[in-house]
Design a protein around this motif. Structure first.
Motif, PDB file in Angstrom:
ATOM      1  N   GLU A   1      51.527  38.697  50.814  1.00 45.83           N
ATOM      2  CA  GLU A   1      50.531  38.223  51.780  1.00 45.83           C
ATOM      3  C   GLU A   1      49.356  37.524  51.092  1.00 45.83           C
ATOM      4  N   ARG A   2      48.823  38.142  50.043  1.00 39.41           N
ATOM      5  CA  ARG A   2      47.629  37.581  49.388  1.00 39.41           C
ATOM      6  C   ARG A   2      47.873  37.060  47.982  1.00 39.41           C
ATOM      7  N   LEU A   3      49.037  37.369  47.416  1.00 36.75           N
ATOM      8  CA  LEU A   3      49.236  37.152  45.988  1.00 36.75           C
ATOM      9  C   LEU A   3      50.398  36.234  45.657  1.00 36.75           C
ATOM     10  N   LEU A   4      50.264  35.571  44.521  1.00 29.19           N
ATOM     11  CA  LEU A   4      51.354  34.838  43.901  1.00 29.19           C
ATOM     12  C   LEU A   4      51.642  35.556  42.583  1.00 29.19           C
TER      13      LEU A   4
ATOM     14  N   TRP B   1      54.237  40.040  34.813  1.00 30.99           N
ATOM     15  CA  TRP B   1      53.920  38.749  35.409  1.00 30.99           C
ATOM     16  C   TRP B   1      52.448  38.674  35.765  1.00 30.99           C
ATOM     17  N   ALA B   2      51.933  37.463  35.792  1.00 32.26           N
ATOM     18  CA  ALA B   2      50.554  37.225  36.223  1.00 32.26           C
ATOM     19  C   ALA B   2      50.446  37.477  37.719  1.00 32.26           C
ATOM     20  N   VAL B   3      49.304  38.038  38.122  1.00 37.29           N
ATOM     21  CA  VAL B   3      48.995  38.220  39.539  1.00 37.29           C
ATOM     22  C   VAL B   3      47.846  37.269  39.858  1.00 37.29           C
ATOM     23  N   ILE B   4      48.133  36.342  40.770  1.00 36.29           N
ATOM     24  CA  ILE B   4      47.186  35.286  41.124  1.00 36.29           C
ATOM     25  C   ILE B   4      46.804  35.444  42.596  1.00 36.29           C
ATOM     26  N   LEU B   5      45.508  35.366  42.891  1.00 37.63           N
ATOM     27  CA  LEU B   5      45.048  35.400  44.280  1.00 37.63           C
ATOM     28  C   LEU B   5      45.311  34.037  44.895  1.00 37.63           C
ATOM     29  N   LYS B   6      46.180  33.986  45.912  1.00 38.02           N
ATOM     30  CA  LYS B   6      46.580  32.707  46.506  1.00 38.02           C
ATOM     31  C   LYS B   6      45.379  31.919  47.017  1.00 38.02           C
TER      32      LYS B   6
ATOM     33  N   GLY C   1      40.403  48.411  43.399  1.00 31.01           N
ATOM     34  CA  GLY C   1      40.100  48.999  44.701  1.00 31.01           C
ATOM     35  C   GLY C   1      40.348  48.092  45.888  1.00 31.01           C
ATOM     36  N   LYS C   2      41.044  46.988  45.693  1.00 32.52           N
ATOM     37  CA  LYS C   2      41.292  46.033  46.783  1.00 32.52           C
ATOM     38  C   LYS C   2      42.750  46.019  47.236  1.00 32.52           C
ATOM     39  N   GLY C   3      43.558  46.924  46.657  1.00 33.05           N
ATOM     40  CA  GLY C   3      44.955  47.025  47.071  1.00 33.05           C
ATOM     41  C   GLY C   3      45.891  46.048  46.391  1.00 33.05           C
ATOM     42  N   TYR C   4      45.406  45.288  45.409  1.00 30.87           N
ATOM     43  CA  TYR C   4      46.270  44.299  44.757  1.00 30.87           C
ATOM     44  C   TYR C   4      47.390  44.955  43.959  1.00 30.87           C
ATOM     45  N   ALA C   5      47.092  46.050  43.270  1.00 29.83           N
ATOM     46  CA  ALA C   5      48.130  46.718  42.463  1.00 29.83           C
ATOM     47  C   ALA C   5      49.256  47.235  43.357  1.00 29.83           C
ATOM     48  N   THR C   6      48.892  47.790  44.503  1.00 31.90           N
ATOM     49  CA  THR C   6      49.907  48.292  45.433  1.00 31.90           C
ATOM     50  C   THR C   6      50.709  47.139  46.028  1.00 31.90           C
ATOM     51  N   GLU C   7      50.018  46.076  46.429  1.00 29.25           N
ATOM     52  CA  GLU C   7      50.700  44.925  47.031  1.00 29.25           C
ATOM     53  C   GLU C   7      51.679  44.289  46.045  1.00 29.25           C
ATOM     54  N   ALA C   8      51.240  44.069  44.810  1.00 21.94           N
ATOM     55  CA  ALA C   8      52.128  43.496  43.792  1.00 21.94           C
ATOM     56  C   ALA C   8      53.230  44.492  43.454  1.00 21.94           C
TER      57      ALA C   8
END
Length: 176
Positions: free
Chosen positions: A8-11, A66-71, A108-115
């Motif tokens: 949803e938010r990440l590449l 892999w790199a986590v990029i905010l779309k 704390g923004k949920g990026y680790a869980t989302e990725a």
């Protein structure tokens, strides 16, 4: 290069040398290394060496962090992904491990869980891994909470490199 994964938010994409500044920001922060042996990098060359190391894993094993990029902003947030571990850790050898590390301002923004959810899916549906494993410093409550959100189950505690670690695993639900 493998095809990137979008959430949803990440590449999520393979690490590139252009990620060196972001990697240095990540790994030079002592707070990021609090549960990683307290050895933050001191020079950007160390981050470049790490990127080369991961790129060699892509060639050798077909997978790596892999790199986590905010779309929305194209900003480098950190890394996540599946790594093939050939060393023996907690009685396991030649296994897939899931991991993540993010720049502190993005905690704390949920990026680790989302990725992580995307990589669990990738491990089971693309790589066809029998299971994925993870370990974390026993005192790293935030990392442990993320692993549990991803569906991994606590198995045991063990000593590794003179630190108390916790071991988690998740079996591939698609296999008999």
């Amino acid at each position: 290069m493998k095809k990137p994964i979008e959430t949803e938010r990440l590449l999520l994409r393979e690490l590139q040398l252009s990620d060196a500044d972001g990697m240095f920001e990540l790994d030079s922060n002592p707070n990021v290394h609090l549960f990683l042996g307290n050895r933050p990098v001191k020079q950007i060359e160390e981050s470049i060496e790490y990127i080369h190391f991961v790129q060699k894993q892509y060639k050798d094993f077909g997978i790596g962090r892999w790199a986590v990029i905010l779309k929305e902003t194209n900003e480098f947030l950190g890394w996540s992904g599946i790594k093939f571990i050939t060393d023996e850790i907690n009685g396991h050898k030649n296994f897939y491990e899931i991991g993540y590390r993010f720049i502190e301002k993005h905690w704390g923004k949920g990026y680790a869980t989302e990725a992580g959810k995307a990589f669990v899916d990738y491990a089971f549906n693309e790589i066809k891994a029998d299971a994925i494993y993870a370990y974390a410093d026993a005192g790293n409550e935030n990392s442990r909470r993320i692993l549990e959100k991803l569906g991994l189950q606590y198995v045991n505690s063990f000593e590794y490199q003179e630190e108390l670690e916790v071991w988690y695993e998740l079996k591939n639900p698609n296999l008999p």
